[in-house]
Scaffold this motif. Structure first.
Motif, PDB file in Angstrom:
ATOM      1  N   ALA A 192      46.557  83.807  25.790  1.00 44.30           N
ATOM      2  CA  ALA A 192      46.745  82.329  25.377  1.00 44.30           C
ATOM      3  C   ALA A 192      47.834  82.014  24.396  1.00 44.30           C
ATOM      4  O   ALA A 192      48.353  82.752  23.657  1.00 44.30           O
ATOM      5  CB  ALA A 192      45.429  81.762  24.881  1.00 44.30           C
ATOM      6  N   ASP A 193      48.041  80.672  24.294  1.00 43.26           N
ATOM      7  CA  ASP A 193      49.017  80.186  23.208  1.00 43.26           C
ATOM      8  C   ASP A 193      48.371  80.181  21.821  1.00 43.26           C
ATOM      9  O   ASP A 193      47.376  79.585  21.647  1.00 43.26           O
ATOM     10  CB  ASP A 193      49.354  78.742  23.640  1.00 43.26           C
ATOM     11  N   PHE A 194      49.157  80.852  20.974  1.00 42.78           N
ATOM     12  CA  PHE A 194      48.897  80.654  19.468  1.00 42.78           C
ATOM     13  C   PHE A 194      49.767  79.454  18.928  1.00 42.78           C
ATOM     14  O   PHE A 194      50.868  78.977  19.547  1.00 42.78           O
ATOM     15  CB  PHE A 194      49.102  81.825  18.884  1.00 42.78           C
ATOM     16  N   PRO A 195      49.317  78.624  18.301  1.00 44.51           N
ATOM     17  CA  PRO A 195      49.780  77.380  17.592  1.00 44.51           C
ATOM     18  C   PRO A 195      51.372  77.698  17.244  1.00 44.51           C
ATOM     19  O   PRO A 195      51.592  78.744  16.621  1.00 44.51           O
ATOM     20  CB  PRO A 195      49.224  76.810  16.539  1.00 44.51           C
ATOM     21  N   ARG A 196      52.266  76.759  17.246  1.00 43.61           N
ATOM     22  CA  ARG A 196      53.695  76.713  16.977  1.00 43.61           C
ATOM     23  C   ARG A 196      53.824  75.554  16.080  1.00 43.61           C
ATOM     24  O   ARG A 196      53.991  74.322  16.931  1.00 43.61           O
ATOM     25  CB  ARG A 196      54.683  76.865  18.125  1.00 43.61           C
ATOM     26  N   TYR A 197      53.702  75.536  14.815  1.00 37.55           N
ATOM     27  CA  TYR A 197      53.744  74.395  14.152  1.00 37.55           C
ATOM     28  C   TYR A 197      55.221  73.944  13.857  1.00 37.55           C
ATOM     29  O   TYR A 197      56.167  74.766  13.801  1.00 37.55           O
ATOM     30  CB  TYR A 197      53.071  74.580  12.659  1.00 37.55           C
ATOM     31  N   LYS A 198      55.207  72.547  13.412  1.00 37.66           N
ATOM     32  CA  LYS A 198      56.512  71.889  12.908  1.00 37.66           C
ATOM     33  C   LYS A 198      56.453  71.981  11.561  1.00 37.66           C
ATOM     34  O   LYS A 198      55.284  71.575  10.808  1.00 37.66           O
ATOM     35  CB  LYS A 198      56.809  70.396  13.501  1.00 37.66           C
ATOM     36  N   TYR A 199      57.675  72.119  10.898  1.00 39.15           N
ATOM     37  CA  TYR A 199      57.788  72.274   9.386  1.00 39.15           C
ATOM     38  C   TYR A 199      58.610  71.432   8.612  1.00 39.15           C
ATOM     39  O   TYR A 199      59.399  71.146   9.541  1.00 39.15           O
ATOM     40  CB  TYR A 199      58.040  73.603   8.795  1.00 39.15           C
TER      41      TYR A 199
END
Length: 484
Positions: A231-238
């Motif tokens: 599954a996809d793990f979160p990729r956050y914006k910083y």
């Protein structure tokens, strides 16, 4: 979206330098040759004649290495913020570690290494209780020792299978048909089951763990593996505080994907018995997940009655400022399993009582760990408490993260997405090539650092890493960035 408790830690002011925890530690790096230098080059050539190990970067003089400083075979003294991939808790040659085997009893434990699963020493229960359970994740009171992170995860998977199949059979032991068919890797004794993992995750290099590893192709190429879902793990914006709405939506997207996969696996007669996840995807690029994400995963596991396994091989043992990184997530109760190694010096897994295997030899190998490692770990844990090293880690981490944020603002075309908890910090370069150039140039400045993922510079110092060391690192990184 890192928990609010963590965000508060990230905004503390800088701290002044304190005393060294290891007497005689160098004040600063000193570089005499290129790295690797001529002596390392000779040793590399000699090694290559008898062993294929092209991953070796340089040879180390461990007799001369001290505290936070590593000395290579050519006499170069470097500030080490990588520490054998986050595996050296108290730095090099810490006095408390050097005297761990001073007693005759400790020496006898070291040389008479037992097969713990059948012939443990008469003090083994006390060692487990007084050392490993003294630092156990809250809510977990069962522990199994292993030798490394990979075998810890492999055996954690077995506990998942056993629990699932016991439920399928209604608590009835396997019948003769199952016992016979498993010897030929056939059903019903060899069921079709799976474990859900995440893109960017790393859980080891043995077959089951490797099936859950999705960080670098070189780990997996040409190796036959289980057909398990990912599954996809979160990729956050910083910065996180400026992208709350987008990152909340990213959490929901990833959790919805997990639900979808679990339902699909059941329909395809390859049900997931559990989920394995890192609190921070270390090898995959230091990707963080929020408290909301990890709470959501736990809720999903409870809904589907499957095992929630948190892999703390790299994050466990204190580098985030807590013994266990998942403590930041305010989970409703403990994960079902927490695996560990690296800074814990031994491998193993903590688990809930309902995962205890029913039969002897179901979780077993010749050694099942090494009691001498618990002697070392006992010294580490006592030193952490005595010297308040988790507090030191938080203070040094504040300086690191503040410095990284200053540098990404100063050099926005070179760095972005500074992030971290405690000294478990990272920042991304603009390209993979640039990241590798920065790491190489840091060595010329006397700083040994590492990378992960596509572009991340990762920082993994010892627990005795202080604010003064953090300032040296930031100063050196700034000097390197100015060369671009």
């Amino acid at each position: 979206m890192i928990p609010s408790t963590t965000l508060k830690l990230m905004t503390r002011p800088l701290y002044v330098a304190s005393r060294s925890f290891v007497s005689g530690e160098p004040a600063r790096p000193t570089i005499k040759t290129e790295i690797p230098g001529p002596q390392s080059a000779i040793l590399l050539k000699d090694l290559d004649s008898i062993q294929a190990m092209k991953s070796v970067q340089f040879f180390v003089d461990y007799d001369k290495s001290l505290g936070n400083y590593i000395v290579d075979a050519d006499g170069n003294t470097m500030l080490d913020v990588f520490t054998s991939i986050s595996s050296i808790p108290l730095g090099y040659n810490h006095p408390n570690m050097l005297k761990a085997f001073d007693s005759d009893h400790a020496k006898k434990v070291l040389i008479n290494r037992p097969a713990l699963g059948v012939y443990p020493g008469n003090d083994w229960v006390d060692q487990l209780r007084n050392v490993l359970l003294s630092c156990a994740p809250p809510g977990l009171d069962q522990v199994i020792t292993m030798m490394c992170g990979s075998c810890s995860n492999e055996n954690a998977f077995k506990l998942m299978y056993f629990k699932y199949m016991d439920k399928v059979r209604g608590g009835i032991p396997p019948n003769d048909e199952a016992m016979k068919s498993c010897l030929d890797n056939l059903s019903p004794g060899t069921p079709r089951l799976s474990v859900l993992s995440f893109h960017g995750g790393f859980h080891g290099r043995t077959p089951g763990a490797l099936a859950c590893t999705h960080s670098k192709s070189i780990h997996k190429i040409d190796v036959p593996l289980y057909d398990w879902p990912v599954a996809d793990f979160p990729r956050y914006k910083y910065p996180l505080e400026e992208n709350t709405q987008e990152n909340t939506a990213e959490d929901k997207r990833c959790l919805d994907k997990v639900e979808e996969i679990l339902e699909r696996q059941t329909k395809n007669s390859n049900p997931c018995v559990g989920i394995i996840v890192e609190p921070i995807q270390a090898e995959g690029g230091d990707h963080h997940g929020s408290a909301n994400f990890f709470q959501g995963l736990q809720d999903i596991c409870k809904k589907h009655d499957i095992v929630y396994l948190v892999d703390e091989v790299q994050t466990g043992g204190g580098p985030t400022g807590k013994m266990w990184a998942h403590e930041y997530f305010n989970l409703r109760d403990a994960p079902d399993i927490v695996t560990f190694s690296k800074k814990m010096l031994t491998g193993g897994l903590y688990h809930k009582p309902d995962l205890r295997p029913n039969n002897a030899y179901q979780i077993f190998n010749t050694w099942v760990g090494d009691p001498s490692k618990l002697i070392l770990l006992d010294s580490v844990l006592k030193t952490i408490r005595q010297d308040k090293l988790l507090e030191t880690t938080l203070k040094a981490g504040d300086v690191l993260l503040s410095g990284l944020r200053r540098l990404e603002n100063q050099f926005p075309s070179l760095l972005h997405s500074a992030r971290g908890i405690g000294t478990f910090c990272a920042v991304d370069a603009d390209t993979s090539a640039r990241r590798d150039q920065i790491l190489a140039k840091l060595r010329t400045e006397g700083v040994h650092c590492g990378g992960c993922g596509e572009t991340a510079i990762r920082i993994r110092p010892a627990l005795i890493f202080e604010t003064k060391h953090a300032n040296i690192f930031i100063e050196s990184l700034e000097k390197v960035l100015k060369t671009f």
